[in-house]
Design an enzyme around this catalytic site. Structure first.
Site, PDB file in Angstrom:
ATOM      1  CE  LYS A 129      -4.132   2.179   2.918  1.00 28.65           C
ATOM      2  NZ  LYS A 129      -5.219   2.057   4.053  1.00 28.65           N
ATOM      3  CB  SER A 137      -8.218   3.731   2.399  1.00 25.92           C
ATOM      4  OG  SER A 137      -7.015   3.164   3.524  1.00 25.92           O
ATOM      5  CB  SER A 190      -8.599   1.268   5.167  1.00 34.23           C
ATOM      6  OG  SER A 190      -9.533   2.163   5.453  1.00 34.23           O
TER       7      SER A 190
END
Ligand SMILES: [Zn+2]
Lengths: 508, 505
Positions: free
Chosen positions: A85, A160, A184
């Site tokens: 990420k 996210s 997330s």
């Protein structure tokens, strides 16, 4: 082995094959890089990655192969590719946190977990897309365009960490790293049919994780199988002297727990279904798959009871005061003075004017919304009514968990009230968007361990549903035992992993 | 409002009508090897931005970790100031935007300081002798320093009018302790002296604790002085001003005096004091208003989520209590007794900032009177001329003690000793090196000395005759002649002996 047989395999299988010399790490990495090139187009494909580092990845894989050739002992995930990420710093790749304000920023240092993964021989393929500064539940808040759900490219992959979950579900990587501030990791896992674990707060170092809300953020493993997630968890977990909130205790043996769970025996486990997390607002197909999954757990020997956590109803509003407060402070450093975007510096403007112009141009709408909310909530005269009250709710939520865990070993709920919604559906309705995290937020407030495991597809839209499991602080191993038991039962019921049903993507 | 100091009421006029209330806020940079929240060096004088890392630059993803030595220093300062030490306290973020703050917030402490509710005693000299005053300590808390801005292209070095600014983050993250007093209410005429004595005594204490060099001229100790006035005989405090960065002991006294006079002038005209920060100007001896703020700055303090609370174990605190130095007031009294100085002599030593130096000189072998004579005489004059602190004048206590020893041994007389000290202060080396290089030793070669004496007797037969006749008062004239011919390098006592030997039976 063919390329497709390589990228469809699990991390554990790939590591074993590399260690046995059946396939080289370079071949494994190459197969995944090719897959990315085939399905990840930013305009028409999944768009999971913001940045792919082909040369670095192949070079790292080459080193693993060289070590193996030299007879060195390889770690249990050596040579396995991973999608990182873009909120975790990497000294050899840009790190943007999905924001224009950090576009092109090259950190001078590796995050602790980046370093641990490199040392374990994990191959970092690139950086994945996300909502700006991890604020969102759909990855639509990325400054670099949305990621698409591999189950249906017109739908969101969660957020996210939508880039990480989509990369897993489209077989671009067998492992990924997510970060979870309010869901997330878990919500994207649920809506893509993958596994996502939010470890106990302090169980995985935050050094090098670009902060959204420091007291809530937690990095964790994402994978397609429970065992793979456990293997990754044991690589990244454990005390880090660079993170003052990191826990000075050994990580529970999550790999052993995953293997034990795969035996399919949950006798002696007490499972509490949270009364408050269900009912109105929950999609029928989600509730049905959730109910069936709980039934499966019962059949595996677990004792199932209903548990009430009355303060969970206040978790969402409390979260949306604490999070913006911390965000307003954490995001203050993005001021054009030292790194990142700089707007309006033409010699005619003061430093203050350049700061203003840069922050105006560099932050997206959601980031600005939360900075303003947080600035207000912390203001003198409002602090007690907002931030102070929210902290009290946080204590009450924590007490609800403590009371519940005196009765049961874990709590369960659906991970999300609905399956993945169409891209664009909720962009103009922040409150509807926030409700995606109703079930996941309480664990961030309390800091306990939680995870999402695939439990089938909702019949009305054919989209994946997740089972949310919550365990006490430092009892992360319980998540893996339950997750692995459920996985083996459902996979045998379905005749294969859920992701066998994901549509074939068009390849470029 | 009067424009110049000359137009203000005098200090005694001001305090005839008003009583001042003071509050002192002192920042001390701790002398830890590493910064407050990272492992970077704190060494002074390095090239800009060479002592930085992701944490003290506030790079995205970086995190702070508390420096345990800084916490220890904070606790020791708190204990030395008779404070309570918190069993559990948190850091807080103080949020505001400024380019020299890498994170645009400062990690500080807000409502949970590490040390609180203490006191210290300071001594001031009055016409009626030394007076001891107790100062209440509100709190001492830990925080990190900011970076430094250098504004380039403007005439004044200030941001206004500069073409650009350079930022040095070497100082960012250096540990600071902020020590805040309770309101100080003393006899009005003593107020400026008490303010000075407090800062001076705090500096001595910090040095004695060994937690910082506390050199005000290097910014290692920085003082903000709060002053307000209230009409004589009333209880309610007036509106205060905060004069920032008063960075020498003398300035503390002057700035407080000036603010008392200025505020009295304002109040005399019926106007009200504006609550504001003010700047101290060393050159003019005046304060001027800082930038006017529309409203009080809202720092949006909240507990620092990246750090866990500091919870010093009681056993540790008790152990640290045993490491405290003697309180400055007690030490001063003890030394005065040991040295056998009068109140006046001791005051001169303290005011010259020479107490440690005198003590060290005595430890190195000198007697008290001799040590005092050098530090308050020759060396003070040189330091004043050069505008440096006494301990930076270029001579060490060991050097001074050595000069005294040479005098005692008869190698130097007073006049030569002064020349040696002058040489050491001029950077010519150690006392022995100066003696050697300048050829300053007393002439002790008996034959050379004898020849000089014979020469003097031959040159002044009438004087010699008087001495032979028993007029010992005349010996001085011959000694003078010998000293002249040896350019002062003779031991006068020995010369006298030689003359008498030759002229009396
Ligand atoms: Zn540093």
């Amino acid at each position: 082995m063919t390329e497709s047989s390589l990228f469809k395999r699990t991390a554990a299988e790939l590591a074993e094959a590399v260690a046995a010399g059946e396939v080289s790490a370079v071949e494994v990495t190459g197969a995944h890089l090719d897959r990315i090139a085939a399905v990840d187009d930013a305009e028409t494909g999944v768009h999971a990655f913001l940045h792919v580092n082909r040369e670095q990845a192949l070079a790292a894989a080459g080193e693993v192969d060289a070590k193996r050739a030299a007879g060195e002992q390889l770690g249990p995930l050596a040579g396995v590719p991973l999608a990182l990420k873009d909120v975790i710093t990497t000294a050899d790749m840009p790190t943007t946190a999905g924001s224009k304000i950090l576009e092109g920023w090259q950190p001078p240092y590796d995050a602790t977990i980046t370093r641990r993964m490199r040392e374990a021989g994990i191959i970092i393929l690139g950086k994945t897309n996300m909502d700006e500064f991890a604020m969102g539940s759909s990855t639509e808040n990325s400054a670099f365009g949305p990621t698409r759900n591999p189950w249906d490219l017109d739908r969101i992959p969660g957020g996210s960490g939508g880039g990480s979950s989509a990369a897993l579900a489209s077989f671009q990587a067998p492992l990924a790293i997510g970060t979870d501030t309010g869901g997330s990791i878990r919500q994207p896992a649920a809506v893509t049919g993958t596994v996502g674990v939010k470890p106990t707060y302090g169980g995985v170092s935050r050094y090098g994780l670009i902060a959204c809300a420091s007291s809530l953020d937690q990095a964790g493993p994402c994978a397609r199988t429970v065992l793979d997630a456990a293997l990754l968890h044991s690589v990244i977990g454990g005390y880090d002297p660079l993170d003052a909130t990191s826990i000075q205790q050994p990580v529970p043996d999550v790999v052993a727990a995953a293997r034990r769970g795969a035996d399919g025996d949950l006798s002696g486990m007490r499972i509490g279904v949270v009364k408050e997390l269900g009912g109105e607002g929950y999609q029928a197909g989600v509730e049905r798959r959730f109910g069936e999954a709980v039934e499966v757990l019962g059949k595996l020997g677990a004792e199932v009871v209903e548990v009430s956590c009355p303060h969970f109803d206040y978790a969402l509003p409390a979260y949306y005061l604490i999070l913006p407060s911390e965000v307003s402070s954490n995001l203050a450093r993005f001021d054009a003075m030292r790194y990142g975007l700089r707007v309006g510096d033409d010699g005619s403007r003061s430093a203050e004017e350049v700061m203003n112009a840069t922050r105006g141009a560099g932050f997206g709408a959601e980031a600005k919304r939360r900075i303003i909310l947080g600035t207000y909530a912390l203001s003198s005269g409002y602090y007690d009514a907002y931030y102070g009250q929210a902290q009290k709710v946080r204590t009450l939520v924590t007490r609800d968990f403590e009371a519940a865990f005196e009765q049961v070993d874990v709590l369960v709920s659906p991970t999300t009230p609905t399956t993945a919604f169409p891209i664009g559906e909720k962009v103009d309705d922040p409150l509807a968007m926030y409700k995606n995290d109703l079930c996941t937020i309480p664990s961030n407030l309390a800091g306990n361990a939680s995870a999402s495991f695939p439990c089938g597809l909702a019949e009305e839209d054919g989209m994946p549903v997740g089972l949310h499991v919550m365990a006490p602080v430092l009892a992360d191993d319980r998540l893996y035992r339950i997750g692995a038991a459920l996985e083996q039962a459902l996979v045998s019921e379905w005749g294969g992993p859920l992701l066998d049903k994901v549509p074939e993507l068009e390849t470029a | 409002m009067p424009a110049t100091a000359a137009a203000l009421p005098s200090f005694s006029e001001a305090i005839a009508r008003f009583d001042p209330v003071m509050g002192m806020e002192v920042h001390v940079e701790l002398g830890t090897i590493t910064k407050m929240f990272c492992g970077c060096s704190t060494e002074f004088g390095a090239d800009p931005n060479t002592q930085v890392c992701p944490t003290c630059l506030g790079l995205p993803g970086s995190l702070p970790v508390v420096n345990e030595t800084a916490v220890e220093s904070a606790i020791r300062i708190g204990l030395a100031l008779n404070c309570q030490i918190a069993e559990h306290c948190r850091f807080a973020r103080k949020n505001y935007f400024y380019p020299d703050m890498p994170k645009n917030f400062q990690i500080s402490q807000y409502d949970e300081p590490i040390a609180y509710d203490g006191w210290t005693e300071v001594t001031v000299d009055t016409d009626q002798g030394a007076r001891t005053v107790r100062i209440g300590i509100e709190r001492a808390h830990m925080e990190e320093d900011t970076g430094k801005s250098l504004h380039v292209g403007g005439a004044t070095g200030r941001i206004h009018g500069a073409s650009h600014s350079l930022l040095d983050y070497n100082r960012a993250g250096i540990p600071l302790i902020e020590i805040v007093t309770k309101p100080i209410e003393v006899d009005a005429e003593l107020a400026p002296a008490v303010a000075r004595a407090y800062v001076s005594s705090l500096r001595d204490l910090i040095r004695a604790l060994g937690v910082s060099d506390a050199r005000m001229e290097l910014g290692q100790m920085r003082c903000d002085a709060n002053v307000s006035l209230k009409p004589k005989g009333t209880a309610a405090f007036g509106t205060r001003t905060e004069t920032k960065n008063v960075n020498s002991l003398r300035s503390v006294e002057r700035a407080v005096t000036y603010e008392i006079r200025r505020q009295a002038a304002v109040l005399d005209t019926g106007e009200t004091i504006v609550q504001e920060t003010r700047h101290w100007h060393e050159d003019t001896g005046e304060t001027t208003a800082g930038r006017v703020k529309e409203e009080a700055e809202d720092y949006r303090y909240f507990p620092e989520p990246d750090l866990v609370p500091v919870a010093p174990a009681r056993e540790w605190v008790d152990q640290l209590r045993t490491t405290l130095p003697e309180p400055p007031a007690e030490r001063r009294a003890r030394l005065q007794k040991e040295w056998d100085f009068t109140d006046l002599e001791m005051r001169d030593v303290v005011n010259a900032g020479a107490m440690d130096l005198v003590e060290q000189t005595i430890e190195a072998g000198a007697d008290a009177a001799g040590a005092k004579k050098w530090w308050l005489g020759e060396i003070s004059r040189t330091a004043n001329d050069r505008g440096v602190a006494l301990d930076a004048a270029g001579i060490t206590p060991a050097d001074v003690a050595r000069v005294e020893t040479l005098v005692k041994e008869g190698t130097l007389n007073d006049k030569l000793a002064r020349q040696v000290v002058e040489g050491v202060l001029a950077g010519e080396g150690s006392p022995d090196q100066v003696v050697e290089a300048r050829g300053l030793a007393v002439v002790s070669d008996e034959s050379a000395l004898g020849a000089a004496v014979d020469e003097a007797i031959a040159a002044q037969p009438d004087v010699a005759e008087k001495i032979r006749g028993g007029n010992m008062g005349a010996v001085g004239a011959l000694i003078g002649a010998v000293m002249k011919s040896t350019r002062g390098q003779a031991d006068a006592k020995r010369v006298r002996e030689l003359i008498i030997e030759r002229l009396t039976p």
